[in-house]
Motif scaffolding. Sequence first.
Motif, mmCIF file in Angstrom:
data_model
loop_
_atom_site.group_PDB
_atom_site.id
_atom_site.type_symbol
_atom_site.label_atom_id
_atom_site.label_comp_id
_atom_site.label_asym_id
_atom_site.label_seq_id
_atom_site.Cartn_x
_atom_site.Cartn_y
_atom_site.Cartn_z
ATOM 1 N N LEU A 1 2.864 7.278 -0.585
ATOM 2 C CA LEU A 1 3.172 6.121 -1.423
ATOM 3 C C LEU A 1 4.660 6.038 -1.720
ATOM 4 N N GLN B 1 0.822 -1.207 0.000
ATOM 5 C CA GLN B 1 0.000 0.000 0.000
ATOM 6 C C GLN B 1 0.859 1.261 0.000
ATOM 7 N N GLY B 2 2.098 1.102 -0.400
ATOM 8 C CA GLY B 2 2.992 2.241 -0.461
ATOM 9 C C GLY B 2 4.095 2.137 0.577
ATOM 10 N N GLN C 1 -0.209 9.896 -6.851
ATOM 11 C CA GLN C 1 -0.599 10.418 -5.544
ATOM 12 C C GLN C 1 -1.051 11.863 -5.640
ATOM 13 N N GLU D 1 4.468 6.868 -9.196
ATOM 14 C CA GLU D 1 3.782 6.880 -7.898
ATOM 15 C C GLU D 1 3.536 8.312 -7.435
#
Length: 257
Positions: free
Chosen positions: A148, A62-63, A192, A188
């Motif tokens: 993340l 989940q990061g 985000q 990522e």
Amino acid sequence: MENRKSLSVVMIAKNEAALLPDCLQSVSWADEVIVLDSGSQDDTAAIAESLGAKVFINRNWQGFGKQRQLAQSYASCDYVLMIDADERVTPELRRAIEQVLNAADDDQIYSLGRRNLFLGRFMRHSGWYPDRVNRLYARERYRYNDDLVHESLNTHGARIVPLQGDLLHLTCRDFFTFQRKQLHYAQEWANQRHAAGKRCGYFSILTHTLGAFCKTWLLRAGFLDGKQGLLLAVVNAQYTFNKYAALWALGRNYSEK
């Protein structure tokens, strides 16, 4: 000493079998070592266990932020030293950490100066040294945020105390591996920011890209790092371009289309 704080070295890892032995050797003096495996397909978990680490596995990625939070939850000592498999604690840094444990102040967070490797050279400028990171802290008082990527420790206004000694960081050992990692980080970051409702214009892509090059090469004296300094300035500009171009594309649904 009787009042010495105990230390948990905590790390998250995935497919780090080649790097893990030297990393764990550099922290073998800690009271415990926690390795949270993110679903390795090599011998990362087995090597960590053979070297005395307590190994846990979580494939539900989940990061980076939440993975570090979970890894820290398995620690049991007073203090946490958060490191990565491509980092090594030097003897000088070990001595500084042990001095902290002998007279620790839970209201303080301790920063480590990283010396980053880029294409065969440990950089001395370019914003890559001392590259201080907040990594030593009281376990029950601080934890990482939920980001993340490029996650950081929530300091809650604590005083940051820099420690002597270097944390060696084998950042770029192989150029193509490094580039793939940079592209993943850019993706990522853009995802985000997009999810948070952030957008950027076309002109912003160009200005941020040029700014990244100038900051690395000129403001952070990258020119003193020789050829690697120039290459790193270009790479940083490329990484910044990828971040903002991806965010720009997401904002116009080009990626979905």
